[in-house]
Scaffold this active site. Structure first.
Site, PDB file in Angstrom:
ATOM      1  N   GLY A  64       0.795  -1.226   0.000  1.00 15.86           N
ATOM      2  CA  GLY A  64       0.000   0.000   0.000  1.00 15.86           C
ATOM      3  C   GLY A  64       0.826   1.273   0.000  1.00 15.86           C
ATOM      4  CG  ASP A  71       6.627  -7.418  -1.111  1.00 17.38           C
ATOM      5  OD1 ASP A  71       5.972  -6.411  -0.816  1.00 17.38           O
ATOM      6  OD2 ASP A  71       6.259  -8.580  -0.791  1.00 17.38           O
ATOM      7  NE  ARG A  99      -3.639  -2.428   1.274  1.00 17.03           N
ATOM      8  CZ  ARG A  99      -4.087  -3.649   1.008  1.00 17.03           C
ATOM      9  NH1 ARG A  99      -5.156  -3.835   0.272  1.00 17.03           N
ATOM     10  NH2 ARG A  99      -3.457  -4.709   1.460  1.00 17.03           N
ATOM     11  CE  LYS A 149       1.830  -7.748  -2.659  1.00 18.86           C
ATOM     12  NZ  LYS A 149       1.597  -7.109  -1.342  1.00 18.86           N
ATOM     13  CB  VAL A 155      13.949  -6.822   5.631  1.00 16.68           C
ATOM     14  CG1 VAL A 155      14.253  -6.022   4.395  1.00 16.68           C
ATOM     15  CG2 VAL A 155      12.668  -6.352   6.288  1.00 16.68           C
ATOM     16  CB  CYS A 157      16.176   6.329  15.574  1.00 13.75           C
ATOM     17  SG  CYS A 157      16.130   5.306  17.067  1.00 13.75           S
ATOM     18  CB  CYS A 192      14.230   8.139  19.844  1.00 14.70           C
ATOM     19  SG  CYS A 192      16.005   8.198  19.625  1.00 14.70           S
ATOM     20  CB  CYS A 241      -3.755  -3.316   6.906  1.00 11.20           C
ATOM     21  SG  CYS A 241      -3.048  -1.707   7.232  1.00 11.20           S
ATOM     22  CB  CYS A 296      17.750   5.871  21.880  1.00  9.32           C
ATOM     23  SG  CYS A 296      17.205   4.754  20.568  1.00  9.32           S
TER      24      CYS A 296
HETATM   25 ZN   LIG Z   1      17.000   6.325  18.872  1.00 14.93          ZN
END
Ligand SMILES: [Zn+2]
Length: 268
Positions: A40, A61, A72, A85, A109, A170, A173, A187, A245
């Site tokens: 999307g 993907d 979408r 895809k 990933v 980031c 954080c 979704c 962080c």
């Molecule tokens: Zn951070």
């Protein structure tokens, strides 16, 4: 690199802009953006980046196009159902702009592959739809010092922020840790209005384009939220990068990438 007549015409509406010009268009053509997720968010982002002439675009993907995606994920058509895809996306992008080299990675990933995937790109777009991937992308980009655009969409709502190394907080954080498994609906469970991907994914493309050209203010240190039912955009200023962080702080405790347990989610 001199532009051909065709390129001068194709990019004329960019070139006429004071903020872009021939110089900016060359930066786009030399730019490399990796889009993680051809769904999307990734679909409109990939189409606008290809149309803009971003010279190298990677798409990651592992999924195939499903009929329920087409409401979408406008980079795919009805005839693409069942096709990978990344293949469908590449065909659409190449048909739109032959200047663009599209690299496809038919995989999800993980902590194993992400550093290798992002290393050759200037800017990363997180178009994924699950928290494990979002935290993984954040941590990898922080560790590899890569800027990236985070976004999320659900129902009639969307959000967006941009991380630039050394210039702001980031994702971790702000959001610390993934929510408990099943605490937040996907979704698929909650639904999403199709045009939301168009709104927020296009904003991600805009951030990448501005970053490559080097103009304007990015959503660094800011979180943009969009409520389509109220038709309201809000930009919240985020606190400075959090020195405590766990990944980008002064004494990070996360020094290796984490594969959080994948919430049941199929990208549809
Ligand atoms: Zn951070």
């Amino acid at each position: 690199m001199a532009f051909t007549n065709e390129q001068m015409e194709r990019y004329s509406r960019h070139i006429i802009l004071q903020e872009v010009g021939v110089k900016g268009q060359k930066k786009l053509l030399n730019g490399k953006v990796l889009i993680i997720g051809a769904g999307g968010l990734g679909a409109p982002a990939a189409m606008y980046l290809a149309a803009a002439g971003v010279g190298t675009i990677g798409i990651v993907d592992a999924d195939e196009v499903d009929l329920s995606n087409l409401q979408r994920q406008i980079i795919h058509g009805t005839a693409d159902v069942g096709k990978a895809k990344v293949k469908s996306a590449k065909e659409t992008m190449n048909a739109m702009n032959p200047d663009v080299t599209v690299n496809t990675y038919r995989e999800f990933v993980t902590s194993e592959n992400i550093m290798d995937l992002i290393k050759d790109y200037d800017f990363i777009i997180d178009g994924t739809d699950n928290f494990p991937a979002k935290f993984l992308i954040n941590d990898a980009c922080v560790m590899a010092k890569k800027p990236f655009s985070h976004a999320g969409i659900i129902r009639f709502k969307g959000q967006l922020m941009t991380y630039v190394p050394g210039e702001g907080p980031c994702y971790r954080c702000v959001f610390k840790n993934p929510p408990p498994k099943d605490a937040v609906p996907t979704c698929k469970q909650a639904g999403v209005i199709g045009a939301m991907g168009g709104v927020i994914g296009s904003l991600q493309a805009m951030e990448a384009i501005k970053y490559l050209i080097g103009v304007g203010d990015l959503l660094t240190g800011k979180l943009l939220t969009f409520d389509a039912l109220k038709m309201e955009f809000h930009t919240v200023k985020l606190p400075k990068a959090n020195g405590g962080c766990a990944v980008c702080g002064d004494h990070p405790t996360i020094t290796e990438l984490i594969d959080y347990e994948q919430i049941e989610c199929d990208g549809k």
